[in-house]
Design a protein around this motif. Sequence first.
Motif, PDB file in Angstrom:
ATOM      1  N   ASN A  40       0.706  -1.228  -0.012  1.00 15.45           N
ATOM      2  CA  ASN A  40      -0.247   0.228  -0.130  1.00 15.45           C
ATOM      3  C   ASN A  40       1.325   1.290  -0.187  1.00 15.45           C
ATOM      4  OD1 ASN A  40      -2.596   0.629   0.177  1.00 15.45           O
ATOM      5  ND2 ASN A  40      -2.998  -0.062   1.749  1.00 15.45           N
ATOM      6  N   GLY A  41       0.497   2.058  -1.054  1.00 10.42           N
ATOM      7  CA  GLY A  41       1.333   3.342  -0.691  1.00 10.42           C
ATOM      8  C   GLY A  41       3.397   3.384  -1.056  1.00 10.42           C
ATOM      9  N   THR A  45      -0.005   2.596  -8.808  1.00 13.17           N
ATOM     10  CA  THR A  45      -0.890   4.104  -8.924  1.00 13.17           C
ATOM     11  C   THR A  45      -0.594   4.532  -9.829  1.00 13.17           C
ATOM     12  OG1 THR A  45      -3.097   2.921  -8.032  1.00 13.17           O
ATOM     13  CG2 THR A  45      -2.850   4.746  -9.029  1.00 13.17           C
ATOM     14  N   THR A  46       0.759   5.588  -8.799  1.00 15.63           N
ATOM     15  CA  THR A  46       1.579   6.568  -9.585  1.00 15.63           C
ATOM     16  C   THR A  46       2.355   6.261 -10.928  1.00 15.63           C
ATOM     17  OG1 THR A  46       1.312   7.624  -7.304  1.00 15.63           O
ATOM     18  CG2 THR A  46       3.274   8.293  -8.597  1.00 15.63           C
TER      19      THR A  46
HETATM   20  P1  ATP Z   1      -2.290   1.876  -3.081  1.00 12.74           P
HETATM   21  O1  ATP Z   1      -2.067   0.526  -3.128  1.00 12.74           O
HETATM   22  O2  ATP Z   1      -3.180   2.087  -2.142  1.00 12.74           O
HETATM   23  O3  ATP Z   1      -3.251   2.430  -3.959  1.00 12.74           O
HETATM   24  P2  ATP Z   1       0.221   2.129  -4.275  1.00 12.74           P
HETATM   25  O4  ATP Z   1       1.520   1.761  -4.570  1.00 12.74           O
HETATM   26  O5  ATP Z   1      -0.908   2.029  -5.847  1.00 12.74           O
HETATM   27  O6  ATP Z   1      -0.566   2.489  -3.300  1.00 12.74           O
HETATM   28  P3  ATP Z   1       0.335   5.106  -5.115  1.00 12.74           P
HETATM   29  O7  ATP Z   1      -1.234   5.383  -5.664  1.00 12.74           O
HETATM   30  O8  ATP Z   1       0.669   5.259  -6.318  1.00 12.74           O
HETATM   31  O9  ATP Z   1       0.551   3.778  -4.224  1.00 12.74           O
HETATM   32  O10 ATP Z   1       0.487   6.195  -3.907  1.00 12.74           O
HETATM   33  C1  ATP Z   1       1.667   6.569  -3.834  1.00 12.74           C
HETATM   34  C2  ATP Z   1       2.545   7.629  -2.499  1.00 12.74           C
HETATM   35  O11 ATP Z   1       1.393   9.235  -3.266  1.00 12.74           O
HETATM   36  C3  ATP Z   1       1.642   7.365  -1.774  1.00 12.74           C
HETATM   37  O12 ATP Z   1       1.652   8.204  -0.147  1.00 12.74           O
HETATM   38  C4  ATP Z   1      -0.111   8.088  -1.523  1.00 12.74           C
HETATM   39  O13 ATP Z   1      -0.155   9.185  -0.218  1.00 12.74           O
HETATM   40  C5  ATP Z   1       0.342   9.386  -2.845  1.00 12.74           C
HETATM   41  N1  ATP Z   1      -0.509  10.254  -3.256  1.00 12.74           N
HETATM   42  C6  ATP Z   1      -1.114   9.157  -4.195  1.00 12.74           C
HETATM   43  N2  ATP Z   1      -1.725  10.815  -4.492  1.00 12.74           N
HETATM   44  C7  ATP Z   1      -1.791  11.626  -4.462  1.00 12.74           C
HETATM   45  C8  ATP Z   1      -2.227  12.852  -4.714  1.00 12.74           C
HETATM   46  N3  ATP Z   1      -3.196  12.976  -5.925  1.00 12.74           N
HETATM   47  N4  ATP Z   1      -1.326  14.435  -3.909  1.00 12.74           N
HETATM   48  C9  ATP Z   1      -0.655  13.569  -2.708  1.00 12.74           C
HETATM   49  N5  ATP Z   1      -0.396  12.212  -2.792  1.00 12.74           N
HETATM   50  C10 ATP Z   1      -0.832  11.349  -3.792  1.00 12.74           C
END
Ligand code: ATP
Length: 235
Positions: A40-41, A45-46
């Motif tokens: 998670n996080g 997704t990014t």
């Molecule tokens: P998950 O499985 O929970 O979606 P993930 O691995 O896909 O996790 P991301 O969604 O890419 O992770 O998030 C990575 C980091 O970027 C996290 O710390 C999140 O809080 C931060 N984050 C995501 N979207 C934004 C945003 N729009 N503005 C600021 N920070 C963000």
Amino acid sequence: MSRPILKVDSVDTHYGPSHILYDVSLEVNEGDVVALVGRNGAGKTTTLRSIMSLTPPTNGTVRFRDSEMQGLTPHEVRRKGVSWVPEDRRVFPNLTVEENIALAANVEETKFHDDVFDRFPRLDERREQLAGTMSGGEQQMLAIARAMVGPTPDLLMLDEPSEGLAPQIVDDVMDTVRELNEDGTTILLVEQNAEMALDIADYAYVLETGRIVHESPAAELLAEREIMESYLGVH
Ligand code: ATP
């Protein structure tokens, strides 16, 4: 030897002042299923948003086939052959299955529209059903079908397709992903459910706090108990 169709090279991505991805590099070979796993996080997704140009990288490059993605709009990235199924599925609950598909298609693409129903017979049976009344698994199928409408994508990126689904339904969704791959679509699969993703993947990357900390063939990663435990919480 298959060649990479996607090359992410030394990408940094920010949301405003927040630095999220650090020097992320990954490659996806044509015809493969590549898993991007991590907690998670971690930034999974990014990474997909960076590839789609939804959150363009602040540094580094994304190349798809012979094109650089920098400066393209997400729509242009899609036209180049990269499609994306977002984590929250984003089906329109008050529209029918058919209307959801039609919205994803352009008028000149109605022929692709019928191809999609050939490929997803369960959706064909439910053309008139309101999407919001379908099960989570059926909605996930619809989200995947929508991503396949239009010019056939060469690369399909799926963000947590197993999320919130019962194990039996997860198997159905994974079978669909496997079939799409067998039909020639290259897949980049983002999952928190690492074991499931590694089970169908050829190659894998592990992301941890915005950095790639491991890459190997998926079967090798499954055998690396230390990495599975420390980065992926699998015991
Ligand atoms: P998950 O499985 O929970 O979606 P993930 O691995 O896909 O996790 P991301 O969604 O890419 O992770 O998030 C990575 C980091 O970027 C996290 O710390 C999140 O809080 C931060 N984050 C995501 N979207 C934004 C945003 N729009 N503005 C600021 N920070 C963000």
